[in-house]
Motif scaffolding. Structure first.
Motif, short mmCIF file in Angstrom:
data_model
loop_
_atom_site.label_atom_id
_atom_site.label_comp_id
_atom_site.label_asym_id
_atom_site.label_seq_id
_atom_site.Cartn_x
_atom_site.Cartn_y
_atom_site.Cartn_z
N SER A 167 5.89 56.14 93.96
CA SER A 167 4.53 56.63 93.76
C SER A 167 3.53 55.49 93.88
O SER A 167 2.46 55.66 94.48
CB SER A 167 4.42 57.31 92.40
N LEU A 168 3.85 54.34 93.30
CA LEU A 168 2.97 53.17 93.41
C LEU A 168 2.80 52.76 94.87
O LEU A 168 1.68 52.46 95.30
CB LEU A 168 3.55 52.00 92.61
N ARG A 169 3.87 52.78 95.63
CA ARG A 169 3.78 52.41 97.05
C ARG A 169 2.82 53.34 97.79
O ARG A 169 1.98 52.89 98.59
CB ARG A 169 5.17 52.46 97.68
N ARG A 170 2.90 54.62 97.51
CA ARG A 170 2.00 55.58 98.14
C ARG A 170 0.55 55.34 97.71
O ARG A 170 -0.37 55.40 98.53
CB ARG A 170 2.43 57.01 97.78
N PHE A 171 0.37 55.05 96.42
CA PHE A 171 -0.98 54.82 95.91
C PHE A 171 -1.61 53.59 96.54
O PHE A 171 -2.78 53.63 96.96
CB PHE A 171 -0.92 54.65 94.39
N LEU A 172 -0.87 52.50 96.62
CA LEU A 172 -1.42 51.27 97.19
C LEU A 172 -1.79 51.47 98.66
O LEU A 172 -2.78 50.89 99.14
CB LEU A 172 -0.43 50.12 97.03
N ALA A 173 -1.02 52.27 99.36
CA ALA A 173 -1.36 52.57 100.76
C ALA A 173 -2.68 53.34 100.85
O ALA A 173 -3.50 53.08 101.75
CB ALA A 173 -0.23 53.36 101.41
N ILE A 174 -2.90 54.26 99.91
CA ILE A 174 -4.17 55.00 99.88
C ILE A 174 -5.33 54.06 99.58
O ILE A 174 -6.37 54.09 100.25
CB ILE A 174 -4.10 56.12 98.83
N VAL A 175 -5.16 53.22 98.58
CA VAL A 175 -6.22 52.28 98.20
C VAL A 175 -6.56 51.35 99.36
O VAL A 175 -7.73 51.04 99.60
CB VAL A 175 -5.81 51.47 96.95
N ASP A 176 -5.55 50.92 100.08
CA ASP A 176 -5.79 50.01 101.21
C ASP A 176 -6.73 50.65 102.24
O ASP A 176 -7.61 49.98 102.79
CB ASP A 176 -4.46 49.64 101.87
N THR A 177 -6.57 51.94 102.47
CA THR A 177 -7.45 52.62 103.44
C THR A 177 -8.87 52.75 102.91
O THR A 177 -9.81 52.91 103.69
CB THR A 177 -6.92 54.02 103.79
N GLU A 178 -9.04 52.70 101.58
CA GLU A 178 -10.35 52.88 100.98
C GLU A 178 -11.09 51.57 100.72
O GLU A 178 -12.26 51.59 100.33
CB GLU A 178 -10.21 53.66 99.66
N LEU A 179 -10.44 50.44 100.94
CA LEU A 179 -11.06 49.15 100.64
C LEU A 179 -12.41 48.94 101.34
O LEU A 179 -13.33 48.38 100.74
CB LEU A 179 -10.11 48.01 100.98
N PRO A 180 -12.59 49.38 102.60
CA PRO A 180 -13.90 49.20 103.23
C PRO A 180 -15.03 49.92 102.51
O PRO A 180 -16.20 49.60 102.72
CB PRO A 180 -13.68 49.76 104.64
N GLN A 181 -14.70 50.89 101.66
CA GLN A 181 -15.73 51.60 100.90
C GLN A 181 -16.18 50.84 99.66
O GLN A 181 -17.12 51.26 98.98
CB GLN A 181 -15.21 52.98 100.49
N VAL A 182 -15.50 49.75 99.35
CA VAL A 182 -15.85 48.93 98.18
C VAL A 182 -16.97 47.98 98.57
O VAL A 182 -16.78 47.11 99.43
CB VAL A 182 -14.63 48.15 97.66
N THR A 183 -18.12 48.15 97.95
CA THR A 183 -19.30 47.35 98.30
C THR A 183 -19.84 46.55 97.11
O THR A 183 -20.77 45.76 97.26
CB THR A 183 -20.43 48.26 98.80
N GLN A 184 -19.27 46.75 95.93
CA GLN A 184 -19.81 46.14 94.71
C GLN A 184 -19.54 44.62 94.67
O GLN A 184 -18.61 44.12 95.30
CB GLN A 184 -19.16 46.78 93.47
N PRO A 185 -20.34 43.89 93.88
CA PRO A 185 -20.04 42.48 93.61
C PRO A 185 -18.61 42.35 93.08
O PRO A 185 -18.15 43.19 92.29
CB PRO A 185 -21.06 42.10 92.54
N LEU A 186 -17.92 41.32 93.55
CA LEU A 186 -16.50 41.18 93.26
C LEU A 186 -16.16 39.75 92.87
O LEU A 186 -16.50 38.80 93.58
CB LEU A 186 -15.69 41.58 94.50
N LEU A 187 -15.50 39.61 91.72
CA LEU A 187 -14.91 38.35 91.30
C LEU A 187 -13.41 38.53 91.31
O LEU A 187 -12.88 39.39 90.59
CB LEU A 187 -15.39 37.97 89.89
N LEU A 188 -12.71 37.78 92.16
CA LEU A 188 -11.26 37.91 92.29
C LEU A 188 -10.61 36.59 91.90
O LEU A 188 -10.85 35.56 92.52
CB LEU A 188 -10.87 38.32 93.71
N LEU A 189 -9.77 36.65 90.88
CA LEU A 189 -9.05 35.48 90.39
C LEU A 189 -7.56 35.67 90.67
O LEU A 189 -6.99 36.71 90.32
CB LEU A 189 -9.28 35.28 88.89
N HIS A 190 -6.94 34.67 91.30
CA HIS A 190 -5.52 34.83 91.62
C HIS A 190 -4.74 33.55 91.38
O HIS A 190 -5.27 32.44 91.52
CB HIS A 190 -5.34 35.31 93.06
N SER A 191 -3.49 33.72 91.02
CA SER A 191 -2.62 32.59 90.68
C SER A 191 -2.02 31.95 91.92
O SER A 191 -1.66 32.63 92.87
CB SER A 191 -1.50 33.06 89.75
N SER A 192 -1.90 30.63 91.87
CA SER A 192 -1.28 29.92 92.99
C SER A 192 0.22 30.17 93.02
O SER A 192 0.86 30.10 94.08
CB SER A 192 -1.57 28.42 92.91
#
Length: 259
Positions: A167-192
Motif C-alpha cells: 500500500s505504501l508503494r502505491r501511495f508513494l507512486a501517487i504522491v510522485d505524480t502530484e509533486l508538480p502541484q506542490v508550490t508552497q515554501p519548502l524546507l527539506l532537511l536530509h541525513s547524509s
C-alpha cells in the motif's frame, strides 16, 4: 488495543499559527514528540496524530492502508485550518510524503512544508514482488530505530506487514505524480547517512516540486530518524526560523493536552 507507551497522539492549543506533524511508516508520534514539544513551548498550535494501525501492534496495522493514514492527517489538517490563521505541515519519512500530498491537494491553505528525510519510493528488487509476496508472507523485518545517537530509541514495529508495504508503494507512486502541484515554501532537511530513505528520494522531491522558495539542509550527524538524533535541535531551530519568516505578525499563545 492499548497504545504503546510514548506513542500517544499529542495536541497543544496555542496561537493562530498551527503546525501539523506527520510521523513515519510503522513509527509513532514518539519520533516527533520532542519537535512537537519544542513548537508548543513557542506558542504554536500543534497537532501530532497517531496514524491508524500504528503505535499498538503490527497486526493492527496489517488491516490498514494508505487511504486510512492519509485520511487521518487530512482530517487533522482541516481541524487546524478551522482553528488557525495560518497552518504548516511537517513530516518525517512517509510523513513527508503525507505532507506533500496535503500540500498538493489543499493548495494555498497549507502555508509551508518542513520535511525530514521524506520518502518517495519503496526501493529494492523485492518491492516489485510485493503484489504477489504479500499473499504468501505476512511480514518482513522492521524499519524502526535507524538512529546514530547512542541510546537513541524509536517506538515502532519490529515487523512490517507486506500488505502495508504494498500500500505504501502505491501511495508513494501517487504522491510522485502530484509533486508538480506542490508550490508552497519548502524546507527539506536530509541525513547524509540514511539506511531507510536514500539520497535519490530527496533529489526526486526537490526536482519535481514547483515550489520557488526552497531551502535544503544537510544533516551530517544523524541517520533516518533525525528528529531523535544528533541533529534534532538543528531541525527544531531551522523549522522555527522558517515559521517566523513566513508567519511573522501572527499572534501566538497556548495550553497542552495529550500523552
Amino acid at each position: 488495543m492499548p497504545v504503546l507507551p510514548g506513542a500517544e497522539p499529542f495536541r497543544h492549543e496555542g496561537g493562530e499559527v498551527g503546525v501539523l506533524l506527520c510521523h513515519g511508516f510503522t513509527g509513532s508520534p514518539q519520533s516527533l514528540r520532542p519537535w512537537a514539544d519544542y513548537l508548543a513551548a513557542r506558542g504554536y498550535t500543534v497537532s501530532l496524530p497517531l496514524l491508524p494501525g500504528h503505535g499498538t501492534r503490527w497486526e493492527d496495522m496489517a488491516v490498514t492502508g494508505w487511504q486510512d493514514w492519509y485520511a487521518e492527517v487530512d482530517r487533522e489538517l482541516r481541524v487546524l485550518l478551522a482553528r488557525c490563521a495560518r497552518v504548516f505541515v511537517f513530516g518525517l519519512s512517509m510523513g513527508g510524503a503525507l505532507a506533500l500530498r496535503l500540500a498538493a491537494r489543499h493548495g494555498d491553505a497549507v502555508a509551508g512544508l518542513v520535511l525530514v528525510n521524506p520518502a518517495n519510493k519503496v526501493h529494492g528488487l523485492s518491492a516489485y514482488a510485493l503484489p504477489v509476496a504479500r499473499h504468501l508472507v505476512r511480514t518482513t523485518k522492521g524499519l524502526a530505530g535507524d538512529i546514530a545517537l547512542e541510546g537513541g530509541y524509536e517506538v515502532g514495529y519490529d515487523r512490517v506487514p507486506l500488505h502495508c508495504a504494498h500500500s505504501l508503494r502505491r501511495f508513494l507512486a501517487i504522491v510522485d505524480t502530484e509533486l508538480p502541484q506542490v508550490t508552497q515554501p519548502l524546507l527539506l532537511l536530509h541525513s547524509s547517512q540514511d539506511h531507510v530513505v536514500p539520497p535519490a528520494d530527496t533529489a526526486r522531491v526537490l526536482g519535481r516540486v514547483s515550489s520557488r522558495d526552497v531551502e535544503e539542509v544537510l544533516l551530517e550527524q544523524s541517520y533516518h530518524v533525525a528528529t531523535l538524533d544528533h541533529d534534532a535541535e538543528r531541525i527544531f531551530d531551522e523549522s522555527h526560523r522558517f515559521l517566523v519568516r513566513l508567519a511573522s505578525g501572527v499572534a501566538e499563545k497556548g495550553s497542552t493536552s495529550g500523552g
